[in-house]
Design an enzyme around this catalytic site. Structure first.
Site, short mmCIF file in Angstrom:
data_model
loop_
_atom_site.label_atom_id
_atom_site.label_comp_id
_atom_site.label_asym_id
_atom_site.label_seq_id
_atom_site.Cartn_x
_atom_site.Cartn_y
_atom_site.Cartn_z
N ASN A 10 -4.79 -8.11 -15.00
CA ASN A 10 -4.00 -7.09 -14.30
C ASN A 10 -2.68 -7.74 -13.89
O ASN A 10 -2.61 -8.47 -12.90
CB ASN A 10 -4.77 -6.61 -13.06
CG ASN A 10 -3.98 -5.62 -12.23
OD1 ASN A 10 -2.93 -5.14 -12.66
ND2 ASN A 10 -4.48 -5.33 -11.04
N LYS A 12 0.02 -6.37 -12.86
CA LYS A 12 0.69 -5.65 -11.76
C LYS A 12 2.18 -5.43 -12.07
O LYS A 12 2.55 -5.34 -13.24
CB LYS A 12 0.45 -6.38 -10.43
CG LYS A 12 -1.04 -6.67 -10.21
CD LYS A 12 -1.38 -7.17 -8.84
CE LYS A 12 -2.87 -7.49 -8.78
NZ LYS A 12 -3.31 -7.95 -7.48
N HIS A 89 -7.52 0.87 -8.25
CA HIS A 89 -7.27 -0.47 -7.70
C HIS A 89 -6.96 -0.35 -6.21
O HIS A 89 -6.29 0.60 -5.78
CB HIS A 89 -6.11 -1.13 -8.44
CG HIS A 89 -5.99 -2.58 -8.11
ND1 HIS A 89 -5.42 -3.02 -6.94
CD2 HIS A 89 -6.42 -3.69 -8.77
CE1 HIS A 89 -5.49 -4.34 -6.89
NE2 HIS A 89 -6.08 -4.77 -8.00
N GLU A 161 -14.14 -5.62 -6.59
CA GLU A 161 -13.05 -6.46 -6.08
C GLU A 161 -12.99 -6.34 -4.56
O GLU A 161 -12.37 -5.39 -4.04
CB GLU A 161 -11.71 -5.99 -6.65
CG GLU A 161 -11.59 -6.13 -8.14
CD GLU A 161 -10.12 -6.26 -8.55
OE1 GLU A 161 -9.76 -7.30 -9.08
OE2 GLU A 161 -9.35 -5.32 -8.32
N GLY A 167 -5.85 -11.90 -4.24
CA GLY A 167 -4.62 -12.65 -3.97
C GLY A 167 -4.71 -13.60 -2.78
O GLY A 167 -3.70 -14.16 -2.36
N SER A 204 -9.11 -13.30 -6.78
CA SER A 204 -8.81 -14.73 -6.79
C SER A 204 -9.55 -15.52 -7.87
O SER A 204 -9.86 -16.70 -7.69
CB SER A 204 -9.07 -15.35 -5.41
OG SER A 204 -8.13 -14.85 -4.48
N GLY A 225 -5.99 -11.15 -11.63
CA GLY A 225 -4.63 -10.73 -11.26
C GLY A 225 -3.65 -11.87 -11.46
O GLY A 225 -3.18 -12.14 -12.56
N GLY A 226 -3.35 -12.59 -10.37
CA GLY A 226 -2.34 -13.64 -10.37
C GLY A 226 -2.46 -14.62 -11.53
O GLY A 226 -1.45 -14.95 -12.17
P1 PGA Z 1 -6.01 -11.68 -7.96
O1 PGA Z 1 -5.93 -10.11 -8.18
O2 PGA Z 1 -6.74 -12.27 -9.13
O3 PGA Z 1 -4.59 -12.13 -7.87
O4 PGA Z 1 -6.76 -11.90 -6.69
C1 PGA Z 1 -7.01 -9.40 -8.71
C2 PGA Z 1 -6.69 -7.94 -8.78
O5 PGA Z 1 -5.92 -7.46 -7.93
O6 PGA Z 1 -7.16 -7.22 -9.67
#
Ligand code: PGA
Length: 244
Positions: A10, A12, A89, A161, A167, A204, A225-226
């Site tokens: 993702n 974003k 989300h 999630e 994050g 994360s 995500g990140g």
């Molecule tokens: P993250 O985000 O891996 O940066 O924690 C996950 C997400 O928002 O789907």
């Protein structure tokens, strides 16, 4: 994990076109699985298409077509060759005030257009501390899937999630994740009388903790995500999840 697992990225609202070009060069030819689904900012989708991975939207409209400025519909996404979308989300639920009712409408539109949906659910830190996780997830599952038929549920996977893990660098223990994933699977089986649903974990996930997370037997993959913004980290995660 194993061969039937999924890795969803993702991305974003990140990256500019020059950054996307560099990123695509780094992943070029390195992903050879249609169990990898990359969800770039919708605007950038064409750069990602026609590769040996899948492309997804980060959300879609609850409407098909017409005077809805700024929206992108499932019908339009499918006409471009995009077969996946995230829906629900927590950033859309919390920051953009998307309700369970809107999410249910989006689910229906996406499914009827032939898309595969990754429905995101998860509890806040406050709900986690007050022992409300399963109550919140049950409500989200029931309200989001209510408009679907049993057959349409085969086009859905769930991403668990916890909002507090997104994050933040904080990840629940493997035992906590396992407990929730099994609960989600059981709840869906009971409520909708279906045999199996894929449930991913997100929050994360990175190249450092992916080996540890891989020890959880019940998860069917991860939503990243990140770490999906760094090609090397993302490729490492894919390698671990899809190996064996
Ligand atoms: P993250 O985000 O891996 O940066 O924690 C996950 C997400 O928002 O789907």
């Amino acid at each position: 994990m194993g061969n039937n697992k999924f890795v969803v990225g993702n991305m974003k609202m990140n990256m500019t076109v020059p950054e996307i070009s560099r990123y695509l060069k780094e992943i070029d030819g390195a992903i050879t699985s249609n169990h990898v689904i990359l969800c770039p900012t919708n605007l950038y989708s064409p750069y990602f298409l026609k590769q040996s991975y899948q492309v997804g939207c980060q959300t879609i409209s609850e409407y098909d077509m017409g005077s809805y400025t700024g929206e992108v519909s499932a019908v339009q996404a499918v006409s471009m060759g995009i077969r996946y979308t995230l829906i629900g989300h927590s950033e859309r639920r919390v920051t953009l005030h998307e309700t369970d009712t809107v999410i249910a409408h989006k689910m229906k539109k996406a499914i009827e257009s032939g898309m595969q949906v990754i429905l995101c659910i998860g509890e806040s830190l406050e709900e986690f501390h007050s022992g409300m996780t399963k109550t919140v997830l049950t409500r989200q599952i029931q309200n989001s899937l209510i408009e679907l038929t049993q057959q349409q549920l085969s086009q859905v996977m769930i991403a668990y999630e916890p909002i507090w893990a997104i994050g933040s660098g904080i990840v629940p223990t493997n035992e906590e994740i396992e407990d929730v994933i099994l609960y989600i699977k059981q709840k869906i089986k009971e409520t909708f009388d279906i045999d199996y649903i894929n449930v991913l974990y997100g929050g994360s996930v990175n190249d450092k903790n992916i080996n540890e997370l891989s020890n959880i037997t019940s998860i069917d993959g991860v939503l990243v995500g990140g770490a999906s913004l760094d090609a090397h980290k993302f490729l490492k995660i894919i390698e671990v999840v899809l190996s064996e």
